[in-house]
Design an enzyme around this catalytic site. Structure first.
Site, mmCIF file in Angstrom:
data_model
loop_
_atom_site.group_PDB
_atom_site.id
_atom_site.type_symbol
_atom_site.label_atom_id
_atom_site.label_comp_id
_atom_site.label_asym_id
_atom_site.label_seq_id
_atom_site.Cartn_x
_atom_site.Cartn_y
_atom_site.Cartn_z
ATOM 1 N N ASP A 13 0.812 -1.231 0.000
ATOM 2 C CA ASP A 13 0.000 0.000 0.000
ATOM 3 C C ASP A 13 0.837 1.270 0.000
ATOM 4 O O ASP A 13 0.428 2.302 0.544
ATOM 5 C CB ASP A 13 -0.962 0.011 1.214
ATOM 6 C CG ASP A 13 -1.859 -1.207 1.230
ATOM 7 O OD1 ASP A 13 -2.189 -1.706 0.144
ATOM 8 O OD2 ASP A 13 -2.224 -1.658 2.333
ATOM 9 N N LYS A 16 1.758 2.181 -5.015
ATOM 10 C CA LYS A 16 2.340 1.620 -6.244
ATOM 11 C C LYS A 16 1.425 1.875 -7.438
ATOM 12 O O LYS A 16 1.895 2.236 -8.515
ATOM 13 C CB LYS A 16 2.568 0.102 -6.077
ATOM 14 C CG LYS A 16 3.533 -0.247 -4.952
ATOM 15 C CD LYS A 16 3.669 -1.750 -4.780
ATOM 16 C CE LYS A 16 2.417 -2.441 -4.311
ATOM 17 N NZ LYS A 16 1.971 -2.093 -2.954
ATOM 18 N N GLY A 40 -4.590 -4.374 -3.731
ATOM 19 C CA GLY A 40 -5.593 -3.347 -4.016
ATOM 20 C C GLY A 40 -4.830 -2.094 -4.387
ATOM 21 O O GLY A 40 -4.193 -1.481 -3.537
ATOM 22 N N HIS A 41 -4.817 -1.753 -5.684
ATOM 23 C CA HIS A 41 -4.028 -0.616 -6.165
ATOM 24 C C HIS A 41 -4.982 0.498 -6.593
ATOM 25 O O HIS A 41 -5.795 0.314 -7.490
ATOM 26 C CB HIS A 41 -3.134 -1.051 -7.335
ATOM 27 C CG HIS A 41 -2.097 -2.061 -6.915
ATOM 28 N ND1 HIS A 41 -1.193 -2.613 -7.785
ATOM 29 C CD2 HIS A 41 -1.821 -2.610 -5.706
ATOM 30 C CE1 HIS A 41 -0.407 -3.460 -7.116
ATOM 31 N NE2 HIS A 41 -0.774 -3.481 -5.857
ATOM 32 N N THR A 129 -5.760 -11.535 3.856
ATOM 33 C CA THR A 129 -6.912 -10.913 3.183
ATOM 34 C C THR A 129 -8.024 -11.937 2.944
ATOM 35 O O THR A 129 -9.064 -11.597 2.402
ATOM 36 C CB THR A 129 -6.476 -10.335 1.825
ATOM 37 O OG1 THR A 129 -5.949 -11.408 1.039
ATOM 38 C CG2 THR A 129 -5.415 -9.249 1.984
ATOM 39 N N GLN A 223 1.982 -6.068 -3.124
ATOM 40 C CA GLN A 223 2.436 -6.151 -1.730
ATOM 41 C C GLN A 223 3.723 -5.321 -1.566
ATOM 42 O O GLN A 223 3.908 -4.362 -2.287
ATOM 43 C CB GLN A 223 2.637 -7.615 -1.285
ATOM 44 C CG GLN A 223 1.340 -8.417 -1.170
ATOM 45 C CD GLN A 223 0.784 -8.918 -2.474
ATOM 46 O OE1 GLN A 223 1.463 -9.570 -3.233
ATOM 47 N NE2 GLN A 223 -0.476 -8.636 -2.750
ATOM 48 N N LEU A 330 3.435 12.295 1.024
ATOM 49 C CA LEU A 330 4.149 13.285 1.824
ATOM 50 C C LEU A 330 3.141 14.225 2.489
ATOM 51 O O LEU A 330 3.332 14.648 3.629
ATOM 52 C CB LEU A 330 5.106 14.077 0.921
ATOM 53 C CG LEU A 330 5.965 15.112 1.642
ATOM 54 C CD1 LEU A 330 6.956 14.438 2.582
ATOM 55 C CD2 LEU A 330 6.717 16.007 0.652
HETATM 56 P P1 GDP Z 1 -0.827 0.321 -3.500
HETATM 57 O O1 GDP Z 1 -1.407 -0.955 -3.037
HETATM 58 O O2 GDP Z 1 0.641 0.418 -3.243
HETATM 59 O O3 GDP Z 1 -1.170 0.664 -4.927
HETATM 60 O O4 GDP Z 1 -1.488 1.471 -2.591
HETATM 61 P P2 GDP Z 1 -3.041 1.595 -2.159
HETATM 62 O O5 GDP Z 1 -3.809 2.050 -3.334
HETATM 63 O O6 GDP Z 1 -3.504 0.370 -1.471
HETATM 64 O O7 GDP Z 1 -2.936 2.701 -1.039
HETATM 65 C C1 GDP Z 1 -2.398 3.932 -1.296
HETATM 66 C C2 GDP Z 1 -3.446 4.998 -0.987
HETATM 67 O O8 GDP Z 1 -2.846 6.257 -0.968
HETATM 68 C C3 GDP Z 1 -4.542 5.093 -2.039
HETATM 69 O O9 GDP Z 1 -5.718 5.515 -1.424
HETATM 70 C C4 GDP Z 1 -4.008 6.168 -2.983
HETATM 71 O O10 GDP Z 1 -5.045 6.834 -3.714
HETATM 72 C C5 GDP Z 1 -3.368 7.093 -1.997
HETATM 73 N N1 GDP Z 1 -2.236 7.861 -2.465
HETATM 74 C C6 GDP Z 1 -1.174 7.500 -3.214
HETATM 75 N N2 GDP Z 1 -0.260 8.469 -3.245
HETATM 76 C C7 GDP Z 1 -0.766 9.486 -2.491
HETATM 77 C C8 GDP Z 1 -0.273 10.748 -2.078
HETATM 78 O O11 GDP Z 1 0.829 11.152 -2.417
HETATM 79 N N3 GDP Z 1 -1.081 11.488 -1.265
HETATM 80 C C9 GDP Z 1 -2.312 11.076 -0.871
HETATM 81 N N4 GDP Z 1 -3.046 11.879 -0.114
HETATM 82 N N5 GDP Z 1 -2.791 9.884 -1.213
HETATM 83 C C10 GDP Z 1 -2.014 9.097 -1.996
HETATM 84 P P1 IMO Z 2 -0.911 -4.200 -2.207
HETATM 85 O O1 IMO Z 2 -0.470 -4.782 -3.527
HETATM 86 C C1 IMO Z 2 -0.887 -4.561 2.114
HETATM 87 C C2 IMO Z 2 -0.942 -8.589 3.780
HETATM 88 C C3 IMO Z 2 -2.174 -9.019 4.551
HETATM 89 C C4 IMO Z 2 -1.527 -9.931 5.562
HETATM 90 C C5 IMO Z 2 -0.430 -10.625 4.756
HETATM 91 C C6 IMO Z 2 -0.830 -11.986 4.200
HETATM 92 O O2 IMO Z 2 -2.200 -3.496 -2.268
HETATM 93 O O3 IMO Z 2 0.183 -3.420 -1.576
HETATM 94 P P2 IMO Z 2 -2.391 -12.722 2.189
HETATM 95 O O4 IMO Z 2 -3.839 -12.492 1.938
HETATM 96 O O5 IMO Z 2 -1.502 -12.208 1.112
HETATM 97 O O6 IMO Z 2 -2.082 -14.148 2.526
HETATM 98 O O7 IMO Z 2 -2.070 -11.889 3.526
HETATM 99 O O8 IMO Z 2 -0.146 -9.751 3.679
HETATM 100 N N1 IMO Z 2 -1.197 -8.116 2.405
HETATM 101 C C7 IMO Z 2 -1.132 -6.829 2.047
HETATM 102 N N2 IMO Z 2 -0.923 -5.720 2.786
HETATM 103 N N3 IMO Z 2 -1.015 -4.460 0.783
HETATM 104 C C8 IMO Z 2 -1.202 -5.562 0.021
HETATM 105 O O9 IMO Z 2 -1.207 -5.516 -1.315
HETATM 106 C C9 IMO Z 2 -1.307 -6.816 0.653
HETATM 107 N N4 IMO Z 2 -1.509 -8.082 0.223
HETATM 108 C C10 IMO Z 2 -1.419 -8.859 1.302
HETATM 109 O O10 IMO Z 2 -2.821 -7.926 5.151
HETATM 110 O O11 IMO Z 2 -0.890 -9.168 6.556
HETATM 111 MG MG MG Z 3 -2.923 -1.643 -1.748
#
Ligand code: GDP
Ligand code: IMO
Ligand code: MG
Length: 422
Positions: A13, A16, A40-41, A129, A223, A330
Site C-alpha cells: 500500500d 504503487k 488493491g491498487h 486478506t 504487496q 508526503l
Molecule cells: P498500493 O497498493 O501500493 O497501490 O497502494 P493503495 O492504493 O492500497 O494505497 C495507497 C493509498 O494512498 C490510495 O488511497 C491512494 O489513492 C493514496 N495515495 C497514493 N499516493 C498518495 C499521495 O501522495 N497522497 C495522498 N493523499 N494519497 C495518496
Molecule cells: P498491495 O499490492 C498490504 C498482507 C495481509 C496480511 C499478509 C498476508 O495493495 O500493496 P495474504 O492475503 O496475502 O495471505 O495476507 O499480507 N497483504 C497486504 N498488505 N497491501 C497488500 O497488497 C497486501 N496483500 C497482502 O494484510 O498481513
Molecule cells: Mg494496496
C-alpha cells in the site's frame, strides 16, 4: 523508458498503483508477476477512483498492453468481476489484456481454507486478506494446482477440479469447516472460464517478442518487500516473492533485460494485518484515520501506522537493488510540528543497522529516532520540487540519503497531477 520493476519498499500500500499509472504514460506494457487479488491498487483520474486487484494499473491508459504473468495466482470469478466492473465504467478490456496460461488458479477451497486456518489460529493469526493466496501458492508448490491453461479445456478442467474439490472437502471437514457444493463451484468456474478464455496466452513468448521490438515494460509489484515469503517478517508475510527478483520468475523476462528498479515508499509507514512493526505509533494512525486515510483498498481494514523506518527501507533498497525511489503521501505529514525518522534499532542494548530475520527479535527492537521539523503547510498544490516547503524538501532528501537511493518522484496527493518528478 527503461524496463523498470516497481516494488513496494515497506509492507504494501505504498501507492504503487498511483505511480504505475503515472509512469505508464511512457511505457508500452505493464506486467503483474506475483500475488493475486489480495492486492488493491488505487488510481485516481480526474476525480474518479479505481481500485485494481488483479488487472495491471496500465489498463486505464489507452493503447497500453497489460499482462498477468505466470507468477500471479488468479481467482477466475473475481477477475471476471473486475473486468466487468471496468467495462461498465467505459474502460476497454479486450485485446489489451493477456493472461499467462501458466498462472495458477485460486479456487473457492483455497479461500475457505485460508479463512478457516486463520480463525483456528485465533490470536496467532496472520491477518490475511482471506483471498486464498497462501493455499493457492501451497498447491502450486505441491504440484497439485490448476492453471489458467486448464480453462482452455473445459472437460478436462471439470475432471481435475472435481478431484480437487473432493480432496479439499475432506480437509475442510477435518478443520471443522463446511465442505463446498461441488456442483455449484463447477458451474460458476465454467462460466468464468468462458469469459477468460480469449485472454489466455503464453505471455512469456509475448513479452520476448515485445523485448525484441524494443517495447518498454513496467513490472507492477504487488504487496511490499517485508511481505516477501523469503525476506519478509515471516510468518507474517504473503506467499509470493514480492521483491524485484519475483518479477523475472513471475513473467519469464530474464534479469539482464531489466534496466532499473524503482522503490515506492510512503513518507511514513503502514501495515495491514499482524506482525512486528518497530515504528508503530498509534497517535499518527489516529491522525491519518481522522483524515479519512489509511483504510485498506481490498479489505477496508484500518491500516496500522507509524513513522518512516529508514532501517528497513535501506535493507529493502539492498534486497531489491533499488536505483530510484518515489516517496508518496508526503502530504499526510503536512500538519505535524515534528516528525520522527527511525535511523537505527536497539536490540538487547546493542545498536543494529539491519532488521533481524526473526520476527520475535524484530518485535523486541526499539527505534532510535532522528527528530525533524515539520512544515505545517499544505503540499498538495505543489507541482515542482521547489514549490515544496524547505522542511518538506529536507525531509524527503533525508530519506533518500538514509536509504542510499536516488529520489526521483515525490507524490503529494492521489491524483496524477499531484506528482513531482525531480
Ligand atoms: P498500493 O497498493 O501500493 O497501490 O497502494 P493503495 O492504493 O492500497 O494505497 C495507497 C493509498 O494512498 C490510495 O488511497 C491512494 O489513492 C493514496 N495515495 C497514493 N499516493 C498518495 C499521495 O501522495 N497522497 C495522498 N493523499 N494519497 C495518496
Ligand atoms: P498491495 O499490492 C498490504 C498482507 C495481509 C496480511 C499478509 C498476508 O495493495 O500493496 P495474504 O492475503 O496475502 O495471505 O495476507 O499480507 N497483504 C497486504 N498488505 N497491501 C497488500 O497488497 C497486501 N496483500 C497482502 O494484510 O498481513
Ligand atoms: Mg494496496
Amino acid at each position: 523508458m527503461p524496463n523498470t520493476i516497481l516494488v513496494g519498499a515497506q509492507w504494501g500500500d505504498e501507492g504503487k498503483g498511483k505511480i504505475i499509472d503515472f509512469l505508464t504514460d511512457e511505457a508500452q506494457i505493464v506486467v503483474r508477476s506475483q500475488g493475486g487479488n489480495n492486492a488493491g491498487h488505487t488510481i485516481v483520474i480526474g476525480g474518479d477512483k479505481y481500485v485494481l486487484h488483479l488487472i495491471p494499473s496500465g489498463i486505464l491508459r489507452k493503447s497500453k498492453i497489460c499482462v498477468i504473468g505466470n507468477g500471479v495466482v488468479l481467482d477466475p470469478v473475481s477477475l471476471v468481476g473486475e473486468i466487468e466492473g471496468l467495462r461498465k465504467r467505459g474502460v476497454k478490456v479486450e485485446k489489451n489484456l493477456l493472461i499467462s496460461d501458466a498462472a495458477h488458479l485460486v479456487m473457492p477451497y483455497h479461500c475457505a481454507l485460508d479463512g478457516q486456518r486463520e480463525s483456528l489460529k485465533g490470536s496467532k493469526k496472520i491477518g490475511t486478506t482471506k483471498r486464498g493466496i497462501g493455499p493457492a501458492y501451497a498447491d502450486k508448490a505441491s504440484r497439485v494446482g490448476l492453471r489458467t491453461g486448464d480453462l482452455l479445456r473445459p472437460d478436462l478442467f471439470k475432471k481435475k477440479l472435481s478431484r480437487r474439490i473432493k480432496e479439499n472437502n475432506v480437509i475442510l471437514k477435518s478443520l471443522g469447516a463446511k465442505p463446498l457444493n461441488a456442483k455449484k463451484v463447477l458451474e460458476e468456474q465454467l462460466v468464468a472460464a468462458a469469459v477468460l478464455r480469449p485472454f489466455i496466452a503464453n505471455t512469456a513468448v509475448f513479452l520476448h517478442r515485445a523485448l525484441a521490438s524494443k517495447k518498454s515494460m513496467l513490472f507492477e509489484g504487488a504487496q511490499g518487500t517485508f511481505l516477501d515469503i523469503d525476506h519478509g517478517t515471516y510468518p507474517f508475510v504473503t506467499s509470493s516473492n514480492t521483491t524485484a527478483g519475483g518479477a523475472c520468475t513471475g513473467s519469464g523476462v530474464p534479469p539482464h533485460r531489466i534496466d532499473s528498479v524503482l522503490g515506492v515508499m510512503k513518507a511514513y509507514t503502514t501495515r495491514v494485518g499482524e506482525g512486528p512493526f518497530v515504528t508503530e505509533e498509534d497517535s499518527l494512525g489516529d491522525m491519518l484515520h481522522g483524515m479519512g486515510r489509511e483504510f485498506g483498498a481490498t479489505t477496508g481494514r484500518a491500516r496500522r501506522c507509524g513513522w518512516f523506518d529508514a532501517v528497513s527501507t535501506r535493507y529493502a533498497a539492498l534486497l531489491n537493488g533499488i536505483d530510484e525511489i518515489a516517496i508518496t503521501n508526503l502530504d499526510g505529514l503536512d500538519n505535524l510540528e515534528v516528525i520522527q525518522v527511525c535511523v537505527a534499532y536497539k536490540l538487547d542494548g546493542k545498536t543494529i543497522e539491519f532488521p533481524p530475520t526473526d520476527s520475535d527479535d524484530l518485535a523486541r527492537c526499539k527505534p532510535v529516532y532522528l527528530e525533524m521539523p515539520g512544515w505545517m503547510k499544505s503540499t498538495e498544490k505543489a507541482r515542482k520540487f521547489t514549490d515544496l516547503p524547505p522542511n518538506a524538501r529536507a525531509y524527503v532528501k533525508k530519506i533518500a540519503e538514509l536509504t542510499e537511493t536516488k529520489l526521483t518522484i515525490v507524490s503529494i496527493g492521489p491524483a496524477r497531477a499531484q506528482t513531482i518528478r525531480l
